[in-house]
Design a protein around this motif. Structure first.
Motif, PDB file in Angstrom:
ATOM      1  N   GLN A 128       0.820  -1.209   0.000  1.00 16.57           N
ATOM      2  CA  GLN A 128       0.000   0.000   0.000  1.00 16.57           C
ATOM      3  C   GLN A 128       0.860   1.268   0.000  1.00 16.57           C
ATOM      4  O   GLN A 128       0.639   2.180  -0.787  1.00 16.57           O
ATOM      5  N   SER A 129       1.860   1.328   0.854  1.00 19.24           N
ATOM      6  CA  SER A 129       2.635   2.558   0.975  1.00 19.24           C
ATOM      7  C   SER A 129       3.757   2.684  -0.069  1.00 19.24           C
ATOM      8  O   SER A 129       4.214   3.781  -0.346  1.00 19.24           O
ATOM      9  N   ALA A 170      11.498  16.646   5.265  1.00 19.55           N
ATOM     10  CA  ALA A 170      10.356  16.438   4.367  1.00 19.55           C
ATOM     11  C   ALA A 170      10.040  14.949   4.230  1.00 19.55           C
ATOM     12  O   ALA A 170       8.870  14.552   4.215  1.00 19.55           O
ATOM     13  N   PHE A 171      11.075  14.125   4.147  1.00 17.74           N
ATOM     14  CA  PHE A 171      10.888  12.676   4.061  1.00 17.74           C
ATOM     15  C   PHE A 171      10.170  12.154   5.298  1.00 17.74           C
ATOM     16  O   PHE A 171       9.190  11.412   5.204  1.00 17.74           O
ATOM     17  N   ALA A 204       5.440  10.115   8.146  1.00 14.21           N
ATOM     18  CA  ALA A 204       4.505  10.203   9.277  1.00 14.21           C
ATOM     19  C   ALA A 204       3.056  10.245   8.787  1.00 14.21           C
ATOM     20  O   ALA A 204       2.178   9.616   9.390  1.00 14.21           O
ATOM     21  N   LYS A 205       2.808  10.966   7.680  1.00 14.29           N
ATOM     22  CA  LYS A 205       1.441  11.013   7.117  1.00 14.29           C
ATOM     23  C   LYS A 205       1.008   9.639   6.654  1.00 14.29           C
ATOM     24  O   LYS A 205      -0.128   9.237   6.849  1.00 14.29           O
ATOM     25  N   ILE A 206       1.911   8.890   6.041  1.00 13.88           N
ATOM     26  CA  ILE A 206       1.585   7.553   5.536  1.00 13.88           C
ATOM     27  C   ILE A 206       1.308   6.594   6.695  1.00 13.88           C
ATOM     28  O   ILE A 206       0.365   5.819   6.644  1.00 13.88           O
ATOM     29  N   VAL A 207       2.115   6.685   7.735  1.00  8.31           N
ATOM     30  CA  VAL A 207       1.948   5.801   8.887  1.00  8.31           C
ATOM     31  C   VAL A 207       0.624   6.070   9.596  1.00  8.31           C
ATOM     32  O   VAL A 207      -0.065   5.136  10.027  1.00  8.31           O
ATOM     33  N   ARG A 208       0.257   7.350   9.706  1.00  5.76           N
ATOM     34  CA  ARG A 208      -1.027   7.709  10.356  1.00  5.76           C
ATOM     35  C   ARG A 208      -2.218   7.227   9.538  1.00  5.76           C
ATOM     36  O   ARG A 208      -3.297   7.031  10.058  1.00  5.76           O
TER      37      ARG A 208
END
Length: 102
Positions: free
Chosen positions: A6-7, A91-92, A97-101
């Motif tokens: 997914q990520s 930025a990475f 962090a956005k993907i993990v949340r």
């Protein structure tokens, strides 16, 4: 070694013809890092993913150029959660962090 489908999907979608090469280079680099005590690896996030610390490092992917890879390790098995051409650490980490949340 596994890739979180997914990520990692967006990165592989940008380079469809090079997916095998990318997977091979990442697998080789991760095996080397695990064998040598992860000397080039840094902590990617303060929070844990599935109870494991998340690490990152830069890797040259040949024609694609340099990229950052985020991964966890459990029982000597690595799971890659994020690949990005964005080399700036802040930025990475923000994108990761956005993907993990979710």
């Amino acid at each position: 070694m596994n890739f979180n489908q997914q990520s990692c999907k967006a990165f592989f979608k940008k380079y469809p013809g090079q997916r095998k090469l990318i997977e091979q280079k990442v697998a080789t680099a991760l095996k080397h890092e695990l064998a040598t005590g992860m000397t080039k690896v840094k902590l990617a996030l303060e929070t844990k993913i599935a109870g494991q610390p998340c690490y990152e490092f830069r890797l040259n992917l040949g024609k694609i150029g340099p990229a950052r890879i985020a991964f966890t390790v459990a029982n000597r098995q690595a799971i890659v959660y994020y690949l990005s051409k964005n080399l700036q650490k802040s930025a990475f980490s923000h994108d990761l962090a956005k993907i993990v949340r979710g």
